[in-house]
Each structure stands twice: as C-alpha cells, then as structure tokens.
Design an enzyme around this catalytic site. Structure first.
Site, mmCIF file in Angstrom:
data_model
loop_
_atom_site.group_PDB
_atom_site.id
_atom_site.type_symbol
_atom_site.label_atom_id
_atom_site.label_comp_id
_atom_site.label_asym_id
_atom_site.label_seq_id
_atom_site.Cartn_x
_atom_site.Cartn_y
_atom_site.Cartn_z
ATOM 1 N N GLU A 1 22.403 -64.262 -64.333
ATOM 2 C CA GLU A 1 23.591 -65.100 -64.143
ATOM 3 C C GLU A 1 23.449 -66.076 -62.981
ATOM 4 O O GLU A 1 23.846 -67.223 -63.089
ATOM 5 C CB GLU A 1 24.822 -64.217 -63.837
ATOM 6 C CG GLU A 1 25.450 -63.564 -65.044
ATOM 7 C CD GLU A 1 26.638 -62.684 -64.656
ATOM 8 O OE1 GLU A 1 27.641 -62.732 -65.375
ATOM 9 O OE2 GLU A 1 26.585 -61.950 -63.648
ATOM 10 N N HIS B 1 8.526 -48.981 -76.788
ATOM 11 C CA HIS B 1 8.739 -49.527 -78.138
ATOM 12 C C HIS B 1 8.821 -51.059 -78.112
ATOM 13 O O HIS B 1 9.393 -51.655 -79.023
ATOM 14 C CB HIS B 1 10.015 -48.936 -78.745
ATOM 15 C CG HIS B 1 9.958 -47.442 -78.851
ATOM 16 N ND1 HIS B 1 9.105 -46.794 -79.713
ATOM 17 C CD2 HIS B 1 10.609 -46.467 -78.183
ATOM 18 C CE1 HIS B 1 9.245 -45.480 -79.578
ATOM 19 N NE2 HIS B 1 10.161 -45.264 -78.646
ATOM 20 N N TRP C 1 36.035 -76.941 -68.610
ATOM 21 C CA TRP C 1 34.806 -76.251 -68.993
ATOM 22 C C TRP C 1 34.576 -76.663 -70.446
ATOM 23 O O TRP C 1 35.351 -76.295 -71.330
ATOM 24 C CB TRP C 1 35.024 -74.753 -68.864
ATOM 25 C CG TRP C 1 33.791 -73.917 -69.013
ATOM 26 C CD1 TRP C 1 32.866 -73.655 -68.052
ATOM 27 C CD2 TRP C 1 33.366 -73.206 -70.179
ATOM 28 N NE1 TRP C 1 31.893 -72.820 -68.550
ATOM 29 C CE2 TRP C 1 32.172 -72.540 -69.856
ATOM 30 C CE3 TRP C 1 33.872 -73.083 -71.480
ATOM 31 C CZ2 TRP C 1 31.487 -71.758 -70.772
ATOM 32 C CZ3 TRP C 1 33.186 -72.305 -72.386
ATOM 33 C CH2 TRP C 1 31.997 -71.651 -72.037
ATOM 34 N N CYS D 1 38.582 -73.575 -68.204
ATOM 35 C CA CYS D 1 39.501 -74.620 -67.736
ATOM 36 C C CYS D 1 40.582 -74.076 -66.805
ATOM 37 O O CYS D 1 41.078 -72.969 -66.995
ATOM 38 C CB CYS D 1 40.192 -75.282 -68.913
ATOM 39 S SG CYS D 1 39.056 -75.986 -70.091
ATOM 40 N N GLU E 1 23.292 -54.041 -66.014
ATOM 41 C CA GLU E 1 24.112 -54.799 -65.081
ATOM 42 C C GLU E 1 23.248 -55.500 -64.027
ATOM 43 O O GLU E 1 23.490 -56.663 -63.679
ATOM 44 C CB GLU E 1 25.138 -53.854 -64.441
ATOM 45 C CG GLU E 1 26.037 -54.462 -63.393
ATOM 46 C CD GLU E 1 26.891 -55.628 -63.866
ATOM 47 O OE1 GLU E 1 26.977 -55.894 -65.080
ATOM 48 O OE2 GLU E 1 27.454 -56.318 -62.990
ATOM 49 N N LYS F 1 23.146 -59.529 -63.532
ATOM 50 C CA LYS F 1 23.421 -60.195 -62.246
ATOM 51 C C LYS F 1 22.332 -61.199 -61.941
ATOM 52 O O LYS F 1 22.594 -62.325 -61.555
ATOM 53 C CB LYS F 1 23.503 -59.194 -61.081
ATOM 54 C CG LYS F 1 24.733 -58.354 -60.941
ATOM 55 C CD LYS F 1 26.010 -59.084 -60.667
ATOM 56 C CE LYS F 1 26.653 -59.569 -61.906
ATOM 57 N NZ LYS F 1 27.581 -58.897 -62.659
ATOM 58 N N ARG G 1 36.700 -70.321 -61.555
ATOM 59 C CA ARG G 1 36.749 -70.028 -62.992
ATOM 60 C C ARG G 1 35.567 -70.646 -63.743
ATOM 61 O O ARG G 1 35.278 -70.233 -64.868
ATOM 62 C CB ARG G 1 38.058 -70.560 -63.594
ATOM 63 C CG ARG G 1 39.290 -69.876 -63.034
ATOM 64 C CD ARG G 1 40.530 -70.657 -63.378
ATOM 65 N NE ARG G 1 40.860 -70.607 -64.789
ATOM 66 C CZ ARG G 1 41.619 -69.676 -65.351
ATOM 67 N NH1 ARG G 1 42.126 -68.708 -64.622
ATOM 68 N NH2 ARG G 1 41.889 -69.705 -66.637
ATOM 69 N N ASN H 1 44.123 -76.028 -71.672
ATOM 70 C CA ASN H 1 43.107 -74.974 -71.633
ATOM 71 C C ASN H 1 43.210 -74.239 -72.962
ATOM 72 O O ASN H 1 44.305 -73.833 -73.353
ATOM 73 C CB ASN H 1 43.407 -74.039 -70.442
ATOM 74 C CG ASN H 1 42.546 -72.785 -70.466
ATOM 75 O OD1 ASN H 1 41.548 -72.716 -71.174
ATOM 76 N ND2 ASN H 1 42.942 -71.794 -69.683
ATOM 77 N N GLY H 2 42.102 -74.089 -73.667
ATOM 78 C CA GLY H 2 42.142 -73.403 -74.968
ATOM 79 C C GLY H 2 41.404 -74.223 -76.004
ATOM 80 O O GLY H 2 40.658 -75.144 -75.667
ATOM 81 N N LYS I 1 34.376 -67.704 -65.035
ATOM 82 C CA LYS I 1 34.850 -66.413 -64.550
ATOM 83 C C LYS I 1 35.819 -65.794 -65.535
ATOM 84 O O LYS I 1 35.829 -64.596 -65.768
ATOM 85 C CB LYS I 1 35.539 -66.634 -63.197
ATOM 86 C CG LYS I 1 36.112 -65.381 -62.569
ATOM 87 C CD LYS I 1 35.025 -64.624 -61.879
ATOM 88 C CE LYS I 1 35.461 -63.286 -61.335
ATOM 89 N NZ LYS I 1 34.335 -62.357 -61.299
HETATM 90 C C1 G6P Z 1 32.628 -63.648 -67.969
HETATM 91 C C2 G6P Z 1 32.346 -63.381 -66.506
HETATM 92 C C3 G6P Z 1 31.737 -61.995 -66.359
HETATM 93 C C4 G6P Z 1 32.661 -60.963 -66.961
HETATM 94 C C5 G6P Z 1 33.012 -61.286 -68.413
HETATM 95 C C6 G6P Z 1 34.142 -60.420 -68.912
HETATM 96 O O1 G6P Z 1 31.445 -63.750 -68.674
HETATM 97 O O2 G6P Z 1 31.462 -64.361 -65.992
HETATM 98 O O3 G6P Z 1 31.541 -61.714 -64.988
HETATM 99 O O4 G6P Z 1 32.049 -59.711 -66.906
HETATM 100 O O5 G6P Z 1 33.463 -62.631 -68.527
HETATM 101 O O6 G6P Z 1 35.288 -60.752 -68.177
HETATM 102 P P1 G6P Z 1 36.511 -59.800 -67.921
HETATM 103 O O7 G6P Z 1 37.433 -60.617 -67.047
HETATM 104 O O8 G6P Z 1 37.114 -59.511 -69.260
HETATM 105 O O9 G6P Z 1 36.027 -58.579 -67.242
#
Ligand code: G6P
Length: 614
Positions: free
Chosen positions: A494, A510, A75, A2, A487, A491, A27, A101-102, A609
C-alpha cells in the site's frame, strides 16, 4: 474517496472550505475544487488537479469572497483526474454548481436523453449529468431548486451524497444522500456540511447524519429542514460528536501513520476500557450480553469485510471457532454481496469496518439483513452508515484513523473480536474458567507489551534502509500468524509500492518457493506457537534456497535467531493474542521502507481511506 465540504453563515466561506478539504485529504483524492457565491452574486467555481495546495495556488488573485460555498476532493471514477472532471460542476447556464460523492449508474442513459434536448457536456463525469438534469427539470417545469433536486434524484440509480448551490439564491445549500455519507454541522447562525465529522468538529459538536434519500435544506438564518424525496418533512436527530481537534492532528509526528502506530498501546487500552475488568475477573461486551439468546442460538457466523478489516476477520474466525466452537466463514464483502449466498434465519453476520462506510460491506449487511440474518457491526467511526444499518455491535474506540493504511484500527478490531469470543464463550460455557482468566489477563497486558515493541522503532528504521530497493517481498505465517502475514504484505504494498505477497508458510512449497533466491526478502512470523517446529522447517527451506529471512521471534529464541539473517525479538504472549504484537513491527517496517523511498505514506497513490463506491 471523494470528500464533500460546505459552509453557510456569517464568516468567509473560503478558508473554512479549504481547511475542511485538508481535513478530508486522508480519504484519498486526485483533484479538488470549490464553488462560492461571491459578495457581488457571482457563482465562482475553481478547480485543480492534484493536491488541495495546488487549488490554493490556482485561486490566488481570484475572487474568493462570499459566505456560502461548497468544496470537493475527487477520487476519479468516471474520467481521468483533471481539472475538467474535478468538482464542482456547473450546469449549462452556470447558475447551479454541484458536488457529488458516489456513482450515478444510469448516467449514460440520462446523458443521452439530455443530449437530445441540446445539452452539451464539458467533462466525462456522471456528476455533470446530474447537475444538468437538475437544471433541465427546473427550467422546463419552472420549479424551485428543492423540487427539481427531488425529481432528478427520483430518476437516478446509484449512490450519491450531493451538495448544490444556486447563483440567484445565496442563502441556501441543498444536500442529499443515498448510500454515501453526509453530515450537517449546526453552529451559531451557521451550518457546515461534510462527508464525515472531521472538518466540522472545530466549529461545533452538534451534527445531523442524513439518512438515505433524505435532503437537507440548509438556509441562512433558519432552522435546518430535512425532507425526503417525496417532500415529507423528517425530524432530524441532532447528535453530539466527541471527536477532539487534537485527535485529528499529527501531534508532533511526521505522519499520521506513525502517530497511529505509536498510539496503539493507548488505543488498545481505550478499546478495552470498561470491557476487560481484571479486578472482577470479567470481560463484558454489552452487545453480546444484550443479544446473547440470538448469538448463542447461532449455528454459524459469517464475517464480511474488506481490506485490512478482512484480515482482522480471519483472526476473528480462529478466535471464535476456538473459544466458542461455532463455525465461522470469512467473506470478502464485495464477493458475498453478488454471490447469492446461502443465509439461514439464525445466522449471525459480523460486519467489520474501520470507516463504517465501505460500500461493499454496507451492501453485504443490507443483503444479509434482508435475508433474516442478525447483524453485528464492529466499526470505528461513530455514527457511520454500517453501525446504523446493523442490529447491534461494538465500536472499537481507537479514535480517528487518518493514515490511509490502517494500523490501530486493525489491532482494535482484533481486540474487540477477542473480547467478543471470550464473552460469548463464557456465556456458552465452551471455555473453562482457567483458560478464560488466562486469556483475559494476558489481553489486559497487551498494551504494555506493545510499548516494549515500539522501542524497536529505531532498529526497524535502520533495517528498512537495507530493503528500500527490494522489488518483491514474501511474508509467511501459520495459524494465527497467517492473517498477520497477509496484513504485513498489504501494508508494504500500500505505502511503498513494493510487490509483496502474504502466504501460509506451508503453502510456500506449492508455488512461491519458485520465487526464492538471494534477492528475495522473506519475512517470517516465527514466534512461539504449537507450529513453531513447522515454521522452523519452512525457514530452513528458504535458507536452503538462499532467501533472506527476516524473522519475528519470541524473546530468548536462539534457534531461529541463528538461522535467520535478521531477527526481531518480541515479548512472549499467548498464541491467540500474538497477532496484536507481531503486527506492530510489520507496520513499522512498511512505514520506514516507504519513508526511505520518499513515498507519501499518509496518502498513497490510487488508494482511498473510505471506499464509498463499489
Ligand atoms: C480501504 C482502506 C483500507 C481498509 C479497507 C476497508 O481499502 O484503504 O485501509 O482496510 O478500505 O475499509 P473499512 O473502513 O471498511 O475497514
């Protein structure tokens, strides 16, 4: 997650609120809304499912006049994404409108209580419960809005950043925070309010970050007043933000994600500026020097993080263990905080977070701190909650990251972890001078090598076309490359929604090897390392089962290039710095596959985000 925006001043509020919502789109959200007190004293609330542009279409022909308003991107947590559940929420009498937000954890109990008093609800949200509670307290006790907010928040369990306006008082916004971020911008005879500084910087560089359980009383033509829940007046600390507008815009790129991938040579250079000094043969992270007794005395480091930051932590573990000979554990913050972990007095906890607002990481920090650990933050967003909750730390200084999928923050985190390991190892005398110089010099050469890799963009874009219709992907790596495999897979899933798994290459036999057939693309990080021969055998195992291998190799490699279906040649570097290079083609591969599929790479579905709820 949010996003909150607010404005009070002499200008029309609506354009500022909409622009602010667009700045917060990164966000992640699924609906949006705005509440404005109009020139003829009406409290108008407009809401819409979907993008902010849909809200804009919805309000055409409606009264959007007024110089005070609040706006929100939601959100979904409680209740599906729809216009009823979108914020702002009216109170029953429609004289109050609130954004939040929360999560209000005890909303069900509060709701039942209000229902027995005759209150009905239009939405399934916890937020509507809060606005009704505030109104109930205000009306039954004949209180002003501030006092009613203070009493209501006293009954709330959970996290909140809220802003509330009142039909009969077009000169005031009340805003409060607990565990969810909120920033007040101070302009000339006007105030701004937002979840982070991005919607504010084009108007003013003066901001106040609210602390937990603080309430901002933002009044037209008066000074900002900050009180706590018990009405004790606090002295707000006005800070200067250094973000520029240019940093928040796409700068000619089609997506923020591509801009941020391409920015990495610069962002890593900025991250090292004043820290890696080749002329004086030194690497200095000031927080390490300032707290060296505490850090040197540590028997153990614990890294807490989520998502991409957790992957950076896995690389940090290898760097710190190898250079400093200190054992390091890497924990998902969300697991750590609920596991009753063993924390010793001398433990050092490294909290890694791009946003500095991730609720689980923040809670892990608070838990570890309460048990006597020394907390070191590695964050990007200046002034965010995690840096403020730590004992010390180092910013990664890579500039704002807007694309939801983290790219330059990851390489920035790994760079800071490398500098931390080097600085500490030198102090601890666990690294010999030659090796220190070798790593330092090579680290300083990384931005140039990144530039070289980025020239492969067109080749990778072509390659992506072949894999646009894949349903699955496997990513393999060993040693320092294993977290890169994780990672790379993250990516891809996502932003392209293709299922992808990262695995340590030797673990493949395994389990995941059962998945390999001619349809399965397998990305293998096979650059030069002490495990090169082992990775070569792993590739042979895949080829024996007809898997399609895309290999990242060191320039000049003939052996793996001949074996792999496709190989991407990268400049050579030290094994411990290899993740800073190998990550980049994987970011580009994910980006181009997602754009070939027509996906919204900057705002992928369901993702946020800044994850400010647990
Ligand atoms: C969300 C974002 C990711 C990020 C993660 C941790 O899932 O989409 O890209 O790695 O949060 O966020 P931070 O701000 O703590 O690195």
């Amino acid at each position: 997650m949010c996003g909150i925006v607010g404005y009070i001043g002499k200008k029309e509020a609506y354009p500022i609120l909409i622009k602010g919502l667009k700045r917060l789109e990164y966000r992640g959200y699924d609906s949006s809304g705005v509440a404005i007190i109009s020139d003829n004293q009406q409290l108008n609330v407009y809401k819409s499912k979907g993008k902010v542009s849909e809200l804009e279409s919805f309000v055409t022909q409606k009264d959007i006049s007024g110089s005070i308003g609040i706006a929100h991107t939601r959100w979904a947590t409680h209740g599906e994404p729809c216009s009823e559940n979108a914020h702002p929420h009216y109170s029953s009498s429609e004289s109050l409108a609130l954004i939040h937000n929360g999560i209000i954890e005890n909303y069900a109990t509060l709701k039942e209580k209000l229902q027995t008093k005759g209150y009905t609800f239009r939405s399934s949200t916890d937020t509507e419960v809060l606005v009704q509670l505030i109104e109930y307290i205000k009306l039954t006790n004949n209180l002003d809005l501030l006092t009613a907010v203070q009493l209501a928040l006293g009954e709330v369990i959970g996290a909140y950043a809220i802003a509330i306006i009142e039909k009969n008082n077009p000169d005031q916004i009340i805003a409060a925070r607990k565990s969810s971020p909120l920033v007040v911008g101070i302009g000339e005879e006007e105030f701004f309010l937002a979840s982070d500084a991005t919607p504010i910087v084009e108007y003013t560089d003066k901001v106040v970050y609210l602390e937990d359980e603080e309430i901002a009383v933002i009044r037209r033509g008066k000074e900002l007043k900050v009180v706590n829940l018990n009405n004790v007046e606090m002295t707000p600390e006005v800070k200067q933000v250094t973000l520029s507008l240019g940093q928040l815009e796409k700068g000619g790129y089609p997506h923020f994600m591509l801009k941020e991938i391409m920015d990495q040579p610069n962002s890593i250079y900025d991250c090292m500026r004043g820290r890696v000094n080749v002329e004086s043969d030194n690497v200095v992270l000031s927080a390490v020097i300032d707290h060296k007794e505490r850090l040197l005395a540590a028997k153990r480091f614990i890294i807490v993080a989520c998502g991409t930051s957790w992957h950076a932590g896995l690389i940090g573990k290898q760097l710190i263990e190898s250079f400093c000979r200190i054992p390091v554990e890497v924990e998902y913050a969300s697991e750590f905080r609920y596991r009753d972990p063993v924390i010793h007095e001398g433990d050092v906890v490294l909290a890694i977070s791009q946003s500095g607002e991730t609720a689980d990481t923040l809670a892990a920090v608070e838990l570890a701190r309460s048990r006597g650990a020394f907390i070191y933050g590695i964050c990007n967003a200046i002034g965010s909650s995690i840096p403020r909750a730590t004992h010390t730390g180092s910013y990664i200084h890579v500039g704002p990251e807007i694309g939801v999928a983290s790219t330059k923050a990851f390489t920035g985190q790994v760079t800071v972890l490398t500098m931390l390991a080097l600085t500490l190892a030198k102090e601890k005398q666990t690294i010999d001078h030659e090796r220190f110089l070798e790593v330092m010099k090579e680290l300083s050469a990384i931005p140039e090598k990144m530039k070289e890799i980025l020239t492969l963009n067109d080749k990778i874009a072509e390659l992506a076309k072949i894999f646009t219709y894949a349903h699955n992907f496997i990513y393999l790596g060993r040693g320092y490359s294993f977290p890169v495999a994780l990672e790379g897979a993250l990516k891809l899933k996502e932003i392209s929604y293709i299922h992808a798994e990262g695995y340590p290459a030797a673990e493949m036999k395994h389990g995941p090897i059962a998945l390999i057939d001619a349809e399965m693309p397998v990305v293998v990080i096979a650059t030069q390392s002490h495990l090169y021969e082992k990775v070569l055998s792993n590739i042979q195992e895949i080829k024996a089962r007809k898997g399609r291998v895309i290999a990242l190799v060191t320039k000049g490699d003939k052996t793996i290039s001949q074996l792999a279906d496709i190989s991407i040649e990268l400049p050579s570097t030290l094994e411990c710095l290899d993740p800073l290079l190998t990550t980049i083609p994987l970011q580009l591969l994910a980006y181009h596959i997602a754009t070939c599929k027509g996906m919204d790479v900057d705002q992928p579905r369901n993702l946020a985000k800044s994850v400010t709820v647990e």
